[in-house]
Motif scaffolding. Sequence first.
Motif, PDB file in Angstrom:
ATOM      1  N   LYS A   1      -5.987  16.997  -6.490  1.00  0.00           N
ATOM      2  CA  LYS A   1      -5.464  18.131  -5.700  1.00  0.00           C
ATOM      3  C   LYS A   1      -4.887  17.532  -4.431  1.00  0.00           C
ATOM      4  CE  LYS A   1      -6.890  22.653  -3.811  1.00  0.00           C
ATOM      5  NZ  LYS A   1      -5.620  22.751  -3.137  1.00  0.00           N
ATOM      6  N   THR A   2      -3.568  17.457  -4.378  1.00  0.00           N
ATOM      7  CA  THR A   2      -2.925  16.584  -3.394  1.00  0.00           C
ATOM      8  C   THR A   2      -2.494  17.274  -2.106  1.00  0.00           C
ATOM      9  OG1 THR A   2      -0.992  16.905  -4.782  1.00  0.00           O
ATOM     10  CG2 THR A   2      -2.032  14.744  -4.853  1.00  0.00           C
ATOM     11  N   ASP A   3      -2.489  18.619  -2.076  1.00  0.00           N
ATOM     12  CA  ASP A   3      -2.002  19.280  -0.852  1.00  0.00           C
ATOM     13  C   ASP A   3      -3.065  19.327   0.229  1.00  0.00           C
ATOM     14  OD1 ASP A   3      -3.432  21.071  -2.518  1.00  0.00           O
ATOM     15  OD2 ASP A   3      -2.532  22.812  -1.540  1.00  0.00           O
TER      16      ASP A   3
ATOM     17  N   ALA B   1      -6.789  14.377   1.586  1.00  0.00           N
ATOM     18  CA  ALA B   1      -6.195  13.184   2.196  1.00  0.00           C
ATOM     19  C   ALA B   1      -6.327  12.062   1.178  1.00  0.00           C
ATOM     20  CB  ALA B   1      -6.941  12.834   3.480  1.00  0.00           C
ATOM     21  N   HIS B   2      -5.222  11.359   0.891  1.00  0.00           N
ATOM     22  CA  HIS B   2      -5.310  10.311  -0.131  1.00  0.00           C
ATOM     23  C   HIS B   2      -4.345   9.183   0.148  1.00  0.00           C
ATOM     24  CE1 HIS B   2      -2.214  13.125  -1.666  1.00  0.00           C
ATOM     25  NE2 HIS B   2      -1.702  12.107  -2.349  1.00  0.00           N
ATOM     26  N   ARG B   3      -4.630   8.042  -0.464  1.00  0.00           N
ATOM     27  CA  ARG B   3      -3.772   6.870  -0.343  1.00  0.00           C
ATOM     28  C   ARG B   3      -4.100   5.908  -1.484  1.00  0.00           C
ATOM     29  NH1 ARG B   3      -6.653   4.261   5.000  1.00  0.00           N
ATOM     30  NH2 ARG B   3      -8.620   3.665   4.021  1.00  0.00           N
TER      31      ARG B   3
ATOM     32  N   THR C   1       0.835  -1.207   0.000  1.00  0.00           N
ATOM     33  CA  THR C   1       0.000   0.000   0.000  1.00  0.00           C
ATOM     34  C   THR C   1       0.868   1.256   0.000  1.00  0.00           C
ATOM     35  OG1 THR C   1      -1.782   1.158   1.192  1.00  0.00           O
ATOM     36  CG2 THR C   1      -0.161   0.041   2.551  1.00  0.00           C
ATOM     37  N   PHE C   2       0.329   2.329  -0.559  1.00  0.00           N
ATOM     38  CA  PHE C   2       0.934   3.664  -0.457  1.00  0.00           C
ATOM     39  C   PHE C   2      -0.009   4.401   0.488  1.00  0.00           C
ATOM     40  CE2 PHE C   2       2.595   7.369  -3.354  1.00  0.00           C
ATOM     41  CZ  PHE C   2       2.983   8.074  -2.231  1.00  0.00           C
ATOM     42  N   GLY C   3       0.346   4.393   1.790  1.00  0.00           N
ATOM     43  CA  GLY C   3      -0.578   4.807   2.844  1.00  0.00           C
ATOM     44  C   GLY C   3      -0.928   6.287   2.850  1.00  0.00           C
ATOM     45  N   ALA C   4      -1.813   6.644   3.774  1.00  0.00           N
ATOM     46  CA  ALA C   4      -2.438   7.968   3.830  1.00  0.00           C
ATOM     47  C   ALA C   4      -1.432   9.112   3.896  1.00  0.00           C
ATOM     48  CB  ALA C   4      -3.341   8.028   5.059  1.00  0.00           C
ATOM     49  N   HIS C   5      -1.670  10.154   3.116  1.00  0.00           N
ATOM     50  CA  HIS C   5      -0.771  11.317   3.122  1.00  0.00           C
ATOM     51  C   HIS C   5      -1.380  12.495   2.367  1.00  0.00           C
ATOM     52  CE1 HIS C   5       0.103   9.453  -0.763  1.00  0.00           C
ATOM     53  NE2 HIS C   5       0.597  10.619  -1.169  1.00  0.00           N
ATOM     54  N   TYR C   6      -0.714  13.620   2.497  1.00  0.00           N
ATOM     55  CA  TYR C   6      -0.877  14.763   1.599  1.00  0.00           C
ATOM     56  C   TYR C   6       0.463  14.938   0.898  1.00  0.00           C
ATOM     57  CZ  TYR C   6      -4.339  15.823   5.259  1.00  0.00           C
ATOM     58  OH  TYR C   6      -5.339  15.753   6.187  1.00  0.00           O
ATOM     59  N   ASP C   7       0.459  15.632  -0.239  1.00  0.00           N
ATOM     60  CA  ASP C   7       1.728  15.936  -0.920  1.00  0.00           C
ATOM     61  C   ASP C   7       2.160  17.362  -0.588  1.00  0.00           C
ATOM     62  OD1 ASP C   7       1.347  13.458  -2.020  1.00  0.00           O
ATOM     63  OD2 ASP C   7       1.042  14.171  -4.066  1.00  0.00           O
ATOM     64  N   ASP C   8       3.449  17.624  -0.775  1.00  0.00           N
ATOM     65  CA  ASP C   8       3.955  18.995  -0.570  1.00  0.00           C
ATOM     66  C   ASP C   8       3.490  19.931  -1.688  1.00  0.00           C
ATOM     67  OD1 ASP C   8       5.301  18.182   1.685  1.00  0.00           O
ATOM     68  OD2 ASP C   8       7.159  17.747   0.602  1.00  0.00           O
TER      69      ASP C   8
HETATM   70 FE   LIG Z   1       0.342  11.633  -3.010  1.00  0.00          FE
END
Ligand SMILES: [Fe+2]
Length: 229
Positions: free
Chosen positions: A182-184, A187-189, A126-133
Amino acid sequence: MYRSDLYHPGSEIADELKSHYQRLHHVPFPGFVAAEFFPELKAEVDRLLEQSRRRDFLMECMDNSPRRMNVVNGHTIERLSTLIPQIYNDQRIIDFLSHVVGEKVLPLTDDIDRYVINQLRKSSDTFGAHYDDYPLSFVLIMESPGIEGGGYAEMVPNGALSDLDVNPIKLPLKAADAYLLKTDTTAHRVAPLKVDVLRTAINLAYTTENFVPRAITESANKLYAEEEA
Ligand SMILES: [Fe+2]
């Protein structure tokens, strides 16, 4: 290389895609990669994946969400590929994305995560929960098991990371589809794989003319630097 007949600012569906993005902070682009070009891009991605590095750790700065995946970072892609940087900098694609976002979209210059390849390989990867910079991620799907196999993007616009466990939007896509996110602030994973199967994506990160960066987190370096930070 891509379905420029569908995905250009003046197309019949362009305004529909734009309003979807404006409302929900993401939008899928089905069949974005042209069928006749897909095998060439897939071969390039598979060649680059020979250089991939395994990641298996919890990201402290993102609520200890897991990263279980193989990655190829931007420096490796820059060194070994002309095709992916060419797609990343394609002005027609950037103009189309700018239309959808409603702001001028700009490529990054030397960030390690401006273009990356991510591959989930086995059950529970998995690519777990995050926001991007950075505010935008444009993702090209190369391999996907479909909703029954896991490995689909999940998101909550303007949500907390923990909201992903409640009722996220699920985005099951197939090979050659793309999506913009829209990644900033979303919340996404990528949901865990349920079986041993490949889920492979090219992630292209962009900024916008008026974007005001928050503090840059350590997450991109931890995930993509040659040696784990
Ligand atoms: Fe991301």
